[in-house]
Design a protein around this motif. Structure first.
Motif, PDB file in Angstrom:
ATOM      1  N   ALA A  79       4.599   9.454 -10.808  1.00 36.63           N
ATOM      2  CA  ALA A  79       3.730   9.046  -9.703  1.00 36.63           C
ATOM      3  C   ALA A  79       4.404   7.961  -8.897  1.00 36.63           C
ATOM      4  N   GLY A  80       4.056   7.870  -7.619  1.00 39.21           N
ATOM      5  CA  GLY A  80       4.656   6.873  -6.738  1.00 39.21           C
ATOM      6  C   GLY A  80       3.974   5.536  -6.861  1.00 39.21           C
ATOM      7  N   ARG A  81       3.799   4.854  -5.722  1.00 41.85           N
ATOM      8  CA  ARG A  81       3.193   3.532  -5.732  1.00 41.85           C
ATOM      9  C   ARG A  81       1.750   3.599  -6.175  1.00 41.85           C
ATOM     10  N   ALA A  82       1.253   2.473  -6.579  1.00 41.53           N
ATOM     11  CA  ALA A  82      -0.139   2.408  -7.001  1.00 41.53           C
ATOM     12  C   ALA A  82      -1.046   2.751  -5.832  1.00 41.53           C
ATOM     13  N   ALA A  83      -2.234   3.256  -6.151  1.00 40.82           N
ATOM     14  CA  ALA A  83      -3.185   3.627  -5.108  1.00 40.82           C
ATOM     15  C   ALA A  83      -3.531   2.415  -4.261  1.00 40.82           C
ATOM     16  N   GLY A  84      -3.613   2.632  -2.951  1.00 40.85           N
ATOM     17  CA  GLY A  84      -3.954   1.548  -2.041  1.00 40.85           C
ATOM     18  C   GLY A  84      -2.763   0.755  -1.558  1.00 40.85           C
ATOM     19  N   SER A  85      -1.579   0.970  -2.144  1.00 38.41           N
ATOM     20  CA  SER A  85      -0.383   0.242  -1.735  1.00 38.41           C
ATOM     21  C   SER A  85       0.482   1.153  -0.885  1.00 38.41           C
ATOM     22  N   ARG A  86       0.962   0.649   0.258  1.00 34.92           N
ATOM     23  CA  ARG A  86       1.795   1.464   1.119  1.00 34.92           C
ATOM     24  C   ARG A  86       2.699   0.582   1.946  1.00 34.92           C
ATOM     25  N   GLN A  87       3.799   1.146   2.391  1.00 32.74           N
ATOM     26  CA  GLN A  87       4.732   0.439   3.253  1.00 32.74           C
ATOM     27  C   GLN A  87       4.423   0.820   4.689  1.00 32.74           C
ATOM     28  N   LEU A 117     -12.103  -8.375   7.182  1.00 29.64           N
ATOM     29  CA  LEU A 117     -11.988  -7.446   6.058  1.00 29.64           C
ATOM     30  C   LEU A 117     -13.213  -6.551   5.920  1.00 29.64           C
ATOM     31  N   GLU A 118     -14.354  -6.994   6.426  1.00 26.50           N
ATOM     32  CA  GLU A 118     -15.535  -6.133   6.411  1.00 26.50           C
ATOM     33  C   GLU A 118     -15.345  -4.912   7.306  1.00 26.50           C
ATOM     34  N   ARG A 119     -14.425  -5.011   8.254  1.00 26.45           N
ATOM     35  CA  ARG A 119     -14.199  -3.929   9.210  1.00 26.45           C
ATOM     36  C   ARG A 119     -12.908  -3.162   8.950  1.00 26.45           C
ATOM     37  N   MET A 120     -11.917  -3.825   8.350  1.00 25.49           N
ATOM     38  CA  MET A 120     -10.633  -3.160   8.103  1.00 25.49           C
ATOM     39  C   MET A 120      -9.820  -3.984   7.116  1.00 25.49           C
ATOM     40  N   PRO A 121      -8.948  -3.345   6.334  1.00 23.15           N
ATOM     41  CA  PRO A 121      -7.983  -4.106   5.524  1.00 23.15           C
ATOM     42  C   PRO A 121      -6.840  -4.577   6.415  1.00 23.15           C
ATOM     43  N   LEU A 122      -6.122  -5.580   5.967  1.00 32.07           N
ATOM     44  CA  LEU A 122      -5.013  -6.122   6.748  1.00 32.07           C
ATOM     45  C   LEU A 122      -3.680  -5.762   6.097  1.00 32.07           C
ATOM     46  N   ASP A 123      -2.749  -5.282   6.931  1.00 34.19           N
ATOM     47  CA  ASP A 123      -1.399  -4.966   6.483  1.00 34.19           C
ATOM     48  C   ASP A 123      -0.380  -5.992   6.955  1.00 34.19           C
ATOM     49  N   GLY A 176      -4.633 -10.717  -0.388  1.00 34.03           N
ATOM     50  CA  GLY A 176      -4.955  -9.382   0.110  1.00 34.03           C
ATOM     51  C   GLY A 176      -3.734  -8.633   0.606  1.00 34.03           C
ATOM     52  N   LEU A 177      -2.809  -9.337   1.264  1.00 35.69           N
ATOM     53  CA  LEU A 177      -1.592  -8.685   1.736  1.00 35.69           C
ATOM     54  C   LEU A 177      -0.754  -8.186   0.563  1.00 35.69           C
ATOM     55  N   ALA A 178      -0.700  -8.966  -0.505  1.00 31.93           N
ATOM     56  CA  ALA A 178       0.067  -8.549  -1.678  1.00 31.93           C
ATOM     57  C   ALA A 178      -0.508  -7.276  -2.283  1.00 31.93           C
ATOM     58  N   ALA A 179      -1.823  -7.164  -2.295  1.00 31.18           N
ATOM     59  CA  ALA A 179      -2.460  -5.980  -2.874  1.00 31.18           C
ATOM     60  C   ALA A 179      -2.139  -4.719  -2.084  1.00 31.18           C
ATOM     61  N   ARG A 180      -1.854  -4.856  -0.782  1.00 30.48           N
ATOM     62  CA  ARG A 180      -1.571  -3.689   0.058  1.00 30.48           C
ATOM     63  C   ARG A 180      -0.095  -3.546   0.402  1.00 30.48           C
ATOM     64  N   GLY A 181       0.752  -4.408  -0.144  1.00 29.14           N
ATOM     65  CA  GLY A 181       2.166  -4.337   0.202  1.00 29.14           C
ATOM     66  C   GLY A 181       2.434  -4.741   1.631  1.00 29.14           C
ATOM     67  N   TRP A 230       5.289 -14.818  -3.697  1.00 23.84           N
ATOM     68  CA  TRP A 230       4.489 -13.626  -3.415  1.00 23.84           C
ATOM     69  C   TRP A 230       5.282 -12.331  -3.356  1.00 23.84           C
ATOM     70  N   CYS A 231       6.598 -12.396  -3.258  1.00 25.06           N
ATOM     71  CA  CYS A 231       7.382 -11.161  -3.275  1.00 25.06           C
ATOM     72  C   CYS A 231       7.160 -10.370  -4.567  1.00 25.06           C
ATOM     73  N   PRO A 232       7.177 -11.004  -5.749  1.00 21.00           N
ATOM     74  CA  PRO A 232       6.910 -10.226  -6.967  1.00 21.00           C
ATOM     75  C   PRO A 232       5.510  -9.633  -7.012  1.00 21.00           C
ATOM     76  N   GLU A 233       4.589 -10.204  -6.230  1.00 17.04           N
ATOM     77  CA  GLU A 233       3.216  -9.699  -6.214  1.00 17.04           C
ATOM     78  C   GLU A 233       3.031  -8.556  -5.221  1.00 17.04           C
ATOM     79  N   GLY A 234       4.028  -8.345  -4.334  1.00 16.93           N
ATOM     80  CA  GLY A 234       3.949  -7.210  -3.417  1.00 16.93           C
ATOM     81  C   GLY A 234       3.910  -7.548  -1.946  1.00 16.93           C
ATOM     82  N   ALA A 235       3.944  -8.837  -1.575  1.00 15.04           N
ATOM     83  CA  ALA A 235       3.879  -9.223  -0.161  1.00 15.04           C
ATOM     84  C   ALA A 235       5.234  -9.711   0.327  1.00 15.04           C
ATOM     85  N   ARG A 236       5.542  -9.404   1.582  1.00 17.16           N
ATOM     86  CA  ARG A 236       6.729  -9.967   2.222  1.00 17.16           C
ATOM     87  C   ARG A 236       6.307 -11.177   3.048  1.00 17.16           C
ATOM     88  N   VAL A 237       7.103 -12.236   2.989  1.00 18.55           N
ATOM     89  CA  VAL A 237       6.861 -13.432   3.792  1.00 18.55           C
ATOM     90  C   VAL A 237       8.176 -13.810   4.454  1.00 18.55           C
TER      91      VAL A 237
END
Length: 323
Positions: free
Chosen positions: A64-72, A143-149, A192-197, A235-242
């Motif tokens: 399987a690829g990336r975890a559900a909800g995570s995308r580049q 966030l009530e209206r959309m997730p943030l990438d 939240g950004l880390a959770a979505r990559g 935060w890089c190990p958690e999935g977010a780029r800064v």
């Protein structure tokens, strides 16, 4: 004569094996396994069979690829971006560039509605980054209206002047908006950004790299460079780029104000002050907000995948003789 078969080489070999099996059965011995049927566990985990002299492959299911909800996020699959300080200058140009590339953008200035939709992919949301509670409140409403990438930190209130001319009130205003304001946005958005990559961009300024006497508040930019690199490590190990971008002199309302202030303090003309501030770029004129917006938009896509913890100097060459 036993074992003499006609046909391809593969058929003859398989016929010989069947004869060997028959002889083993007649004598009561155990038959040897077919050497022409095997499983090859190579890099792609393929099942390999040889039948009638033909090598056949059947690809097994891949992992399987990336975890559900995570995308580049890519230019072809644009996401949702919050531009803090997006009502003017570089921030406004970034919002326009991302919108043209298919992103949904939430544009924030200090004044504005809580969260209001302007069209199908453009929203307005007022936020005062001097107030931690307001940053959290606005973020939650988005966030009530959309997730943030992606989140772009682009608010600024630092004034020009030397340490001898800047007042405590001017320093306090700059620290609250430029330094603590960025910190509040980072602290609120990064989980939240880390959770979505996703990615967070701090737009800082070339003055973070070069100290000048008539722009003492450049030291706040140096602090933000330090902050950006530290956040990337966390935060890089958690999935977010800064990452950060340090623009040089850019044709905005803020630059015009800085030029006038410099002219007054140095008792020079506006033209002389502009030449001193913006004439050091390789084209001897201020950068355009659109060129910086294009750079930031590219880095939020696949082109920026390797950029994490970096602070890119995008100054048009104005600091080339110093660094």
């Amino acid at each position: 004569m036993v074992g003499v078969l006609r046909g391809s080489g593969g058929q003859r070999r398989r016929g010989l094996h069947r004869d060997a099996v028959a002889r083993a059965a007649a004598s009561g011995e155990a038959a040897r396994p077919d050497p022409f049927e095997r499983r090859d566990r190579g890099h792609h985990s393929r099942r390999v069979r040889r039948r009638a002299g033909v090598l056949r492959y059947r690809r097994l299911p891949q992992a399987a690829g990336r975890a559900a909800g995570s995308r580049q996020v890519s230019s072809e699959q644009a996401g949702n971006a919050w531009i803090v300080g997006g009502t003017r200058g570089i921030g406004q140009a970034v919002a326009d560039e991302l919108w043209q590339r298919g992103w949904t953008v939430v544009i924030s200035g200090r004044e504005g509605p809580q969260v209001k939709q302007v069209d199908d992919r453009r929203w307005l949301a007022g936020v005062d980054t001097r107030d931690s509670a307001d940053v959290v409140r606005t973020h939650d409403r988005i966030l009530e209206r959309m997730p943030l990438d992606a989140v772009v930190n682009c608010a600024s209130a630092s004034a020009g002047g030397s340490i001898m001319t800047l007042t405590d009130d001017a320093w306090s205003a700059a620290i609250e908006t430029k330094l603590l304001g960025y910190i509040r946005v980072c602290r609120t958005c990064l989980p939240g950004l880390a959770a979505r990559g996703g990615a967070l961009v701090n737009v800082i300024g070339a003055s973070a790299s070069v100290a000048t006497a008539d722009y003492a508040m450049g030291c706040l930019g140096a602090a933000l460079v330090h902050l950006t690199r530290g956040l990337a490590q966390q935060w890089c190990p958690e999935g977010a780029r800064v990452f950060g971008v340090n623009p040089g002199p850019t044709k905005t309302e803020r630059l015009a104000t800085l030029i006038r202030t410099t002219a007054e303090q140095n008792q020079s003309t506006v033209e002389q002050a502009e030449a001193a501030i913006a004439g050091s770029t390789y084209r001897q004129k201020p950068l355009s907000p659109g060129s910086l917006a294009h750079l930031i938009a590219e880095l939020l896509g696949p082109a920026g995948e390797a950029v994490n913890g970096s602070v890119l100097l995008a100054d048009g060459g104005s600091t080339g003789g110093w660094i």
